[in-house]
Design a protein around this motif. Structure first.
Motif, short mmCIF file in Angstrom:
data_model
loop_
_atom_site.label_atom_id
_atom_site.label_comp_id
_atom_site.label_asym_id
_atom_site.label_seq_id
_atom_site.Cartn_x
_atom_site.Cartn_y
_atom_site.Cartn_z
N MET A 1 6.92 -16.30 -9.35
CA MET A 1 6.59 -15.85 -8.27
C MET A 1 5.48 -14.71 -8.06
O MET A 1 5.89 -13.30 -8.90
CB MET A 1 7.80 -15.47 -7.80
CG MET A 1 7.20 -15.08 -6.13
SD MET A 1 8.95 -14.77 -5.24
CE MET A 1 9.33 -13.17 -4.85
N ASP A 2 4.78 -13.81 -7.51
CA ASP A 2 3.92 -12.59 -7.34
C ASP A 2 4.49 -11.71 -7.36
O ASP A 2 5.83 -11.65 -6.37
CB ASP A 2 2.88 -13.10 -6.56
CG ASP A 2 1.98 -13.93 -6.83
OD1 ASP A 2 1.66 -14.37 -7.88
OD2 ASP A 2 0.71 -13.94 -5.87
N LYS A 3 4.45 -10.57 -8.57
CA LYS A 3 4.83 -9.27 -7.52
C LYS A 3 4.82 -8.60 -5.98
O LYS A 3 3.58 -8.65 -5.52
CB LYS A 3 4.59 -8.29 -9.07
CG LYS A 3 5.14 -7.28 -9.28
CD LYS A 3 4.42 -5.95 -9.97
CE LYS A 3 5.03 -4.70 -9.87
NZ LYS A 3 4.26 -3.64 -8.92
N LYS A 4 6.21 -8.08 -6.17
CA LYS A 4 5.74 -7.71 -5.21
C LYS A 4 4.40 -5.91 -4.77
O LYS A 4 5.15 -5.33 -5.46
CB LYS A 4 7.15 -7.45 -3.57
CG LYS A 4 6.89 -7.48 -2.70
CD LYS A 4 8.04 -6.91 -1.72
CE LYS A 4 8.33 -7.50 -1.14
NZ LYS A 4 10.30 -6.38 -0.21
N ILE A 5 3.68 -6.62 -3.87
CA ILE A 5 3.02 -5.31 -4.36
C ILE A 5 2.93 -4.52 -3.43
O ILE A 5 3.76 -3.84 -1.71
CB ILE A 5 1.46 -5.32 -3.16
CG1 ILE A 5 0.58 -7.11 -3.97
CG2 ILE A 5 0.20 -4.62 -3.17
CD1 ILE A 5 -0.55 -7.15 -2.83
N LYS A 6 3.08 -3.54 -4.06
CA LYS A 6 4.15 -2.06 -3.37
C LYS A 6 2.82 -0.92 -3.45
O LYS A 6 1.84 -0.22 -3.88
CB LYS A 6 4.71 -0.99 -4.51
CG LYS A 6 5.69 -0.06 -4.19
CD LYS A 6 6.72 0.28 -5.12
CE LYS A 6 7.83 1.58 -5.21
NZ LYS A 6 8.48 1.87 -6.42
N ILE A 7 2.67 -0.23 -2.21
CA ILE A 7 1.70 0.13 -1.47
C ILE A 7 2.46 1.94 -1.11
O ILE A 7 3.20 2.05 0.11
CB ILE A 7 0.82 0.01 -0.67
CG1 ILE A 7 -0.07 0.51 0.48
CG2 ILE A 7 1.70 -0.31 1.16
CD1 ILE A 7 -1.36 -0.07 0.76
N LEU A 8 1.76 3.40 -1.07
CA LEU A 8 1.93 4.20 -0.58
C LEU A 8 1.43 4.91 0.95
O LEU A 8 -0.05 4.66 0.47
CB LEU A 8 1.67 5.76 -1.09
CG LEU A 8 2.19 6.78 -1.18
CD1 LEU A 8 3.74 7.91 -0.56
CD2 LEU A 8 2.08 8.08 -1.82
N LEU A 9 2.19 4.84 1.71
CA LEU A 9 0.90 5.71 2.79
C LEU A 9 1.04 6.78 3.48
O LEU A 9 2.61 6.80 3.22
CB LEU A 9 1.27 4.70 4.04
CG LEU A 9 0.63 3.40 4.03
CD1 LEU A 9 1.54 2.48 4.81
CD2 LEU A 9 -0.78 2.65 3.70
N SER A 10 -0.26 7.58 3.74
CA SER A 10 0.60 9.07 4.00
C SER A 10 -0.73 9.35 4.67
O SER A 10 -1.62 8.83 5.03
CB SER A 10 -0.71 10.00 2.65
OG SER A 10 0.17 10.90 2.89
N GLN A 52 5.42 8.49 -9.26
CA GLN A 52 6.92 8.69 -9.27
C GLN A 52 7.78 6.85 -8.64
O GLN A 52 8.23 6.99 -9.34
CB GLN A 52 7.44 9.38 -8.27
CG GLN A 52 8.56 11.13 -9.05
CD GLN A 52 8.75 11.68 -7.96
OE1 GLN A 52 9.11 11.54 -6.64
NE2 GLN A 52 8.85 12.67 -8.47
N GLU A 53 6.78 6.67 -7.83
CA GLU A 53 6.84 5.73 -7.30
C GLU A 53 6.67 4.19 -7.55
O GLU A 53 6.80 3.39 -7.48
CB GLU A 53 6.86 5.65 -5.34
CG GLU A 53 7.54 6.99 -4.74
CD GLU A 53 9.28 5.85 -4.94
OE1 GLU A 53 9.40 5.24 -4.71
OE2 GLU A 53 9.76 7.48 -4.65
N GLN A 54 5.45 4.46 -8.53
CA GLN A 54 4.39 3.41 -9.66
C GLN A 54 3.82 2.35 -8.62
O GLN A 54 4.37 1.54 -8.64
CB GLN A 54 5.37 2.68 -10.57
CG GLN A 54 5.82 3.91 -11.31
CD GLN A 54 6.54 2.73 -12.28
OE1 GLN A 54 7.67 2.43 -11.87
NE2 GLN A 54 6.56 3.79 -13.70
N VAL A 55 2.85 3.53 -7.50
CA VAL A 55 2.99 1.92 -6.68
C VAL A 55 1.35 1.11 -6.70
O VAL A 55 0.89 1.96 -8.03
CB VAL A 55 2.54 2.97 -4.90
CG1 VAL A 55 3.71 3.54 -4.62
CG2 VAL A 55 1.48 3.56 -5.55
N ASP A 56 1.38 0.31 -6.95
CA ASP A 56 -0.18 0.16 -6.98
C ASP A 56 -1.73 0.72 -5.52
O ASP A 56 -2.90 0.38 -6.26
CB ASP A 56 -0.31 -1.39 -6.34
CG ASP A 56 1.02 -1.83 -7.25
OD1 ASP A 56 1.13 -2.56 -8.78
OD2 ASP A 56 2.31 -2.89 -5.82
#
Lengths: 135, 587
Positions: A1-10, A52-56
């Motif tokens: 399974m693909d890794k979940k994409i992690k996104i930071l919004l601001s 810190q959150e290691q987002v993509d």
């Protein structure tokens, strides 16, 4: 399974309008991504949180007119910190047509204006992630 | 128990029952109509129906109110003309707050101004007044609205954007140079209670410098907790209870000392535009008004003293008849609340006076000239609803702040409605339409129902603290976005009848003046050299003490303004005295 994409919004800087970014946050979550919403912040804080959150992906929203100044700061700082190649940068908001292309020149991978749909946003993010993985 | 007794819906239900009814339609006639109506309606039912009898229009910011195919007296069978409609300028004010409405007093054509430094906006205001504008609205830039100074690191790149930069009373002096503020009405779009407590004293200080007495100042501030604690996205918030106290302090001070100024503009606009139905927009603003009046009564004032200059601000969106009916509905509801809940004696307190603005969220980026048509239709519906003052959005606002040319076009839209169409020559021309009266009744009930929900949560401030309002809005705008994307809510040229080739419009886009940030920074530096910095510290300290005590803070903040304290310095005092609050998560 693909890794979940992690996104930071601001929200970029002091811009007061957050309907768009909150909607996008929910849309991305519904599309199966992991979303962190930082609220109003300046580029340095955004980048620190992203590390810190290691987002993509970093997504910023600006409807108040500061997209060029603060958008440029964000990308330049990201380049300095060596993050530009590691993460994908997208921006959404109210921009003139001229500024829309300026933002791409500055280095944003994706630029979304009023009226962008969930399919467009989610689709672009998937293709940016795929592109990066292919590199 | 006590709280339950104060529920507006209950109080009004009791009041309605007491009225002597005198129905407009006689029962025999209604019976006859019903027979024909049922036969007519039956032709629309069944599987072969030409189209559904009932549907719910899907429009941007709409209230999802079902509509029937055709309206008759059967849709408002209990109408008692005198009780429900009456004469314009008379109870229950459904038909308008003035007897002669626009024949007597034209609606104020008030366009928003604000960009760059105070000298830039001063120029634009003089341009608009020079072309027949009859009022001015001043909107502030992001740092000013969020209460940071132009030289604060967080303000970088945002000084003079989407509004004018004001750092101290010095900038207010420049902003109003050469503008007769004792003649023209000035609306200061100081959204939040906190920045109203900062900016309005600066305005007063500037007026004092011009030698203008405070009783000749006319205009409005916004001063609305909804904007500071619900609609705003910002880095720092003070707690709702303190914010509400500042809102009431502002009202109390202005009512006493600047008697011709509207001390609060209960702002439904930004909430509606943020993403909620027209019904919720009005329920929230009216709930805020109720709680505010309760507080002022608690402070020892007579309700008619407190309510006299209360004003509302609504956003007018695209469902033409809903929007016009909504204005009529809330006008009657406000009258009932003042009369029966607050036992008001003065008809003026029962007036639901309002400024309205066409809907920004309804403007599209594709084929922007279509926005001219949208805004004109919305403006027309507002005028038919009987509003007091109007701003028409400009067609280029999905791109940037309006240019001088597009701002003028918005003013021209108003002037055409006013001068060329004769629409304004007859009072409440929609009154008596079966459809409009039924819709007005329906909307009034729905607003009252939502006010009741808020009161059940514990009142308006509690509903904010608990996140009830935040959640309600977030749910609405998320669903609305889906409806736009799946085409249920239609935008011509954008999600329906799209042009084959999406060519970019040839628009001349507004360009911000350059160097504003540097100019503002330099003027703050100069100000800090020139002002009496000891006085600055002592006035700020006195303000902080006032915040912590049970006294009105505005006289102290006026001393700060006179001493040329900056916005950022004064906001710091609020944050220190009240602490910070984290608003509820909305997604």
């Amino acid at each position: 399974m693909d890794k979940k994409i992690k996104i930071l919004l601001s929200k970029l800087g002091l811009d007061v309008h957050n309907r768009g970014v909150i909607t996008v946050a929910r849309q991305l979550r519904d599309a199966g991504m992991e979303v962190i919403y930082l609220g109003n912040a300046l580029p340095t804080e955004i980048l620190n949180t992203a590390v810190q959150e290691q987002v993509d992906i970093i997504g910023v929203s600006s409807l108040g007119g500061a997209h060029i100044t603060l958008g440029k700061d964000l990308i330049e700082e990201a380049v300095e910190e060596g993050l530009k190649e590691k993460m994908i940068f997208v921006i959404g908001g109210i921009f003139s047509i001229e500024d829309e292309s300026k933002l791409k020149d500055i280095g944003f991978d994706g630029v979304f204006t009023a009226g962008a749909t969930k399919d467009e946003i989610v689709g672009s993010i998937h293709s940016f992630v795929k592109e990066r993985a292919g590199q | 128990m006590d709280l339950d007794k104060m529920r507006t819906k209950k109080i009004l239900a009791g009041a309605d029952k007491n009225a002597d009814t005198n129905p407009l339609y006689n029962p025999e006639a209604l019976k006859k109509i019903k027979k024909k109506f049922d036969a007519f309606k039956s032709t629309f039912e069944g599987p072969d129906s030409r189209c559904n009898w009932e549907l719910t229009p899907q429009t941007i910011l709409g209230s999802n109110i079902p509509r029937e195919m055709l309206y008759t007296p059967l849709h408002c069978p209990d109408t008692d003309y005198s009780f429900d409609l009456g004469m314009a300028g008379n109870e229950p004010f459904t038909r308008g707050i003035h007897t002669n409405m626009y024949r007597g007093k034209k609606f104020t054509m008030r366009q928003i101004n604000g960009y760059g430094g105070p000298e830039d906006t001063n120029k634009r205001m003089r341009f608009m007044l020079g072309h027949g504008g009859t009022g001015v609205s001043v909107i502030f830039d992001l740092p000013t609205i969020q209460m940071y100074d132009s030289d604060d690191p967080i303000s970088k790149g945002q000084v003079g954007m989407s509004g004018v930069a004001i750092d101290s009373a010095k900038d207010m002096e420049i902003l109003f140079a050469g503008i007769p503020i004792d003649e023209v009405t000035i609306s200061l779009v100081s959204h939040y209670p906190s920045n109203t407590a900062i900016l309005f004293p600066m305005y007063l200080a500037a007026a004092e410098k011009k030698g203008i007495s405070l009783d000749s100042l006319k205009g409005s501030v916004q001063n609305d907790i909804t904007l500071e604690e619900v609609v705003r996205s910002g880095p720092e918030y003070i707690p709702p209870q303190d914010c509400f106290r500042i809102q009431c302090d502002n009202i109390e001070y202005i009512r006493k000392n600047v008697p011709s100024f509207n001390f609060v503009t209960l702002n439904g606009y930004n909430l509606h535009e943020f993403g909620t139905s027209g019904v919720t927009e009005m329920a929230v603003a009216v709930s805020n008004a109720i709680e505010t009046l309760d507080e002022l009564i608690k402070r020892g004032y007579d309700v008619d003293w407190a309510a006299k200059r209360l004003a509302f601000f609504w956003s007018i969106s695209s469902d033409f008849f809903e929007e016009a009916s909504r204005i009529r509905a809330v006008r009657r509801l406000w009258y009932k609340i003042m009369k029966h809940r607050f036992k008001s004696k003065n008809p003026r307190s029962m007036w639901m006076r309002c400024h309205v603005q066409t809907s920004g969220i309804s403007l599209t980026r594709q084929e922007p000239l279509n926005n001219l048509i949208r805004a004109s239709i919305q403006a027309l519906s507002a005028v038919l609803g009987g509003v007091q003052s109007l701003h028409v959005d400009s067609y280029d606002e999905a791109f940037s702040v309006p240019t001088e040319e597009s701002a003028l076009l918005s003013l021209r839209t108003q002037q055409i409605i006013q001068e060329e169409t004769a629409i304004t020559e007859v009072v409440d021309p929609l009154g008596g339409s079966y459809y409009v009266e039924a819709l007005t009744n329906d909307i009034e009930k729905r607003i009252l129902e939502e006010i009741d929900q808020i009161e059940k949560v514990g009142g308006y401030v509690k509903a904010i603290e608990k996140g009830w309002i935040h959640n309600k809005i977030a749910q609405y705008f998320y669903e609305e976005k889906e409806k736009i994307e799946n085409g249920e809510i239609k935008f011509v040229g954008s999600n329906i009848y799209k042009a084959e080739k999406n060519k970019n419009p040839s628009l001349e886009i507004f360009k911000y003046p350059e160097g504003v940030e540097e100019r503002q920074k330099a003027s703050i530096a100069k100000l800090k050299m020139e002002r009496d910095n000891e006085k600055v510290s002592s006035t700020l300290k006195a303000l902080e003490d006032a915040c912590r005590k049970n006294v009105n803070i505005v006289p102290y903040s006026l001393e700060c303004a006179r001493a040329y304290c900056t916005c950022g310095e004064i906001f710091k005092v609020f944050k220190k005295a009240f602490g910070l609050w984290r608003p509820p998560v909305m997604w």
